[in-house]
Design an enzyme around this catalytic site. Structure first.
Site, PDB file in Angstrom:
ATOM      1  N   ILE B  86       8.508  -2.302   3.160  1.00  0.00           N
ATOM      2  CA  ILE B  86       7.994  -2.573   4.502  1.00  0.00           C
ATOM      3  C   ILE B  86       7.603  -4.049   4.621  1.00  0.00           C
ATOM      4  CG2 ILE B  86       6.254  -1.930   6.225  1.00  0.00           C
ATOM      5  CD1 ILE B  86       8.143   0.370   5.535  1.00  0.00           C
ATOM      6  N   LEU B  88       4.449  -5.268   4.044  1.00  0.00           N
ATOM      7  CA  LEU B  88       3.057  -5.422   4.501  1.00  0.00           C
ATOM      8  C   LEU B  88       2.947  -5.849   5.958  1.00  0.00           C
ATOM      9  CD1 LEU B  88       1.179  -7.022   1.445  1.00  0.00           C
ATOM     10  CD2 LEU B  88       1.294  -4.637   2.118  1.00  0.00           C
ATOM     11  N   ASN B 146      -5.487  -4.474  -2.752  1.00  0.00           N
ATOM     12  CA  ASN B 146      -4.068  -4.293  -3.045  1.00  0.00           C
ATOM     13  C   ASN B 146      -3.621  -5.505  -3.850  1.00  0.00           C
ATOM     14  OD1 ASN B 146      -1.331  -4.038  -3.151  1.00  0.00           O
ATOM     15  ND2 ASN B 146      -1.014  -3.851  -0.945  1.00  0.00           N
ATOM     16  N   CYS B 149       0.681  -8.005  -4.760  1.00  0.00           N
ATOM     17  CA  CYS B 149       1.282  -9.040  -3.937  1.00  0.00           C
ATOM     18  C   CYS B 149       1.312 -10.342  -4.717  1.00  0.00           C
ATOM     19  CB  CYS B 149       0.484  -9.227  -2.650  1.00  0.00           C
ATOM     20  SG  CYS B 149       1.075  -8.158  -1.357  1.00  0.00           S
TER      21      CYS B 149
END
Lengths: 290, 308
Positions: B86, B88, B146, B149
């Site tokens: 996706i 983010l 998260n 990344c």
């Protein structure tokens, strides 16, 4: 634009009937355990029942929903629809719907020009069933005469086929694409006095948008897109839309599937410009949470 | 079904996680239920709302600046799961604070905010602003970092693969979050996830979420190329349940930090397996995409079975 949308329900259904209505199109009727209403252009996500179902449910435009029975039309195109076609009466399904932005309601001063291609028929079929008036025009296109669900269409729809074979006795059809059939119809509304409602493959939608542009008509299209969730949470079905001259991603399932054709650069208007939002983290490099 | 005799946890009862009491132990996972705003009008015959009994909705990850996300296609279904890329896509931190978070509070959605940043130290100011914006909010319970990344300041390597970087991210966030739960979501795409959990623990997390998606790829045989434009995606769904269980077990045994189990949960039995290994809570992710009631149904089922 369209008034209140019916609330979606996560229903459990049992197949009432499931079979071919033409050489390529299956009709599925599902009895649901909850009241179900919809507006033309909305869709439902359908899956086998229970927690061990397919990872993603499949989106299907709603053909009809009456007395607790949901009807869809589908063509077998992959694993999900092949599995669906194998289900017999009584098989359990989960149904999430109705979902998405429906077609707008009729405008009193504008005739409707309905354009359906292949299994893009249900949204425009439902529009005519729900809101159709004597002065509206309905056109349906299929690959050949055998694909056409003649009994479902009745007399109101004018039909085009890419190839003439498979026409049942006594049936006639225009040979060519459905937008050419519509454009050649002698009784079409004059400049600026109609609204097009279209659903079908990309070339049909582009031709529909082009026809509407040339005639000064409004044009609404219902997009067919692979979807993950169907209710706007996974961002797996984005389409590019132009708002205020800028291109952005819109979730087809939640902001669509019905869009004003002039907002869709893929349909030829307007000229694309760069994305409004560009992230600070390099695009595409993120793993992890979607 | 008959539930096992060892099962006695009240999953829909409040429980303490670090400085915060959360309302339950069954959550939705980040990225699979957006911001928790899309399903409030949904109905089902067997469950009052998709939010009933949930301990938390972990929001879609919010980044400092809005992101348009990756090109389509973004999803590939596999026989027992799905790959996603996706990218983010999200509204950005400012819009999240201005519009999304107040709406979640008004709707009473128990919320854990998932954050991603461009450098470890950037988490500190984000958490501080979140804390200021949500001052007095009763339903905001914490932050999940998260860490899957790229670290732009350090060559684009993922934060999540290095214990030292995980520790810096956690320390930066913890310094600004004294009174809400702080979680770090760990990647399974490393040789030893326990090292990451130990680093997160020592830097002050209240729990780790394990696991994030597994790196995967699928090939479109019509073209001979990967389906996803970025080639790789995050693999999730029932296929990764045994992987997630193994990682959770390793962390529970080797790091001694509370674990929120996530990965492949689609049914109450799946969630029970995480609790059996010692998870303090679970998150339902991919299953939420096909059924908005998935997590609520699991909470309801486990709630009924513990009380019977």
């Amino acid at each position: 634009m369209t008034g209140a949308r019916p609330s979606a329900c996560a229903a459990v259904g049992a197949v009432r009937s499931n079979g071919l209505v033409s050489s390529a199109f299956h009709r599925l009727d599902v009895e649901l355990d909850l009241p179900f209403d919809f507006l033309p252009g909305q869709f439902a996500m359908i899956n086998e029942a229970g927690p061990r179902a397919w990872t993603f449910s499949r989106p299907f435009s709603i053909l009809a929903a009456e007395d607790g029975v949901l009807s869809i039309l589908y063509r077998v195109v992959g694993r999900g629809t092949a599995a669906l076609a194998a289900l017999g009466p009584g098989a359990a399904l989960q149904v999430l719907g109705p979902l998405g932005e429906p077609f707008p309601t009729p405008q009193a001063d504008r005739a409707a020009v309905l354009l359906g291609g292949g299994v893009g028929l249900p949204p425009v079929f439902a529009w005519l069933q729900r809101w159709g008036r004597p002065g509206d025009h309905a056109f349906f296109g299929a690959r050949d005469g055998g694909e056409v669900p003649w009994d479902l269409l009745g007399d109101r729809w004018r039909v085009s086929v890419d190839r003439g074979e498979g026409l049942p006795g006594g049936r006639t059809a225009f040979t060519g694409v459905v937008t050419a059939l519509a454009a050649s119809a002698p009784d079409l509304p004059s400049h600026g006095s109609a609204t097009v409602y279209a659903c079908g493959p990309g070339p049909l939608l582009r031709a529909a948008a082009d026809l509407a542009r040339r005639r000064g008509w409004t044009c609404w299209v219902s997009l067919e897109e692979h979807m993950g969730c169907g209710y706007g949470v996974c961002k797996g079905c984005v389409v590019q839309v132009a708002d205020d001259g800028r291109i952005r991603n819109a979730t087809c399932c939640f902001e669509g599937p019905v869009f004003d054709a002039t907002r869709l650069p893929d349909l030829g208007s307007p000229a694309p410009v760069p994305h409004a939002a560009s992230g600070d983290i390099p695009p595409g490099s993120c793993g992890g949470a979607p | 079904m008959t539930w096992p005799s060892w099962w006695n946890l009240e999953v829909t009862a409040p429980f303490q996680l670090g400085p915060r009491e959360l309302p339950g132990r069954v959550w939705t996972a980040s990225g699979c239920f957006a911001y928790g705003l899309h399903a409030h009008e949904f109905t089902a015959a067997d469950c009052p709302t998709p939010y009933a009994g949930l301990g938390a909705v972990v929001t879609k990850t919010v980044t400092p600046v809005s992101r348009a996300g990756n090109p389509m296609p973004r999803l590939v279904e596999t026989p027992c799961g799905a790959l996603n890329s996706i990218g983010l896509e999200n509204v950005g931190f400012d819009a999240f604070l201005d519009t999304v978070l107040p709406e979640l509070e008004a709707l009473g959605v128990p919320t854990v905010v998932s954050l991603a940043a461009t450098s470890p130290e950037a988490f500190g100011p984000m958490v501080r602003r979140l804390h200021e914006a949500a001052k007095g909010f009763a339903h905001w319970h914490g932050v999940e970092l998260n860490l899957s990344c790229p670290n732009v300041a350090e060559g684009g390597h993922d934060f999540g693969g290095s214990p030292a970087t995980v520790a810096r991210c956690v320390a930066a966030a913890r310094a600004e979050l004294p009174d809400r739960a702080l979680l770090a979501k760990l990647t399974p795409n490393v040789a030893d996830i326990v090292q990451l959990a130990v680093a997160a623990r020592d830097a002050g997390v209240d729990a780790v979420s394990a696991i994030n998606t597994v790196v995967g790829l699928d090939v479109d045989l019509r073209t001979g190329r990967p389906y996803l434009p970025r080639r790789f995606g995050g693999y999730s769904g029932p296929a990764i349940l045994p992987i997630a269980l193994a990682k959770v077990d390793q962390i529970v045994q080797g790091a001694g930090v509370p674990v929120v189990g996530v990965g492949g949960i689609a049914a109450p039995e799946d969630a029970l397996k995480f609790f059996a290994l010692g998870a303090v809570a679970v998150q339902v992710g991919t299953a939420q995409m096909r059924d908005p009631f998935a997590a609520a149904r699991i909470a309801r089922a486990l709630g009924q079975c513990s009380s019977s």
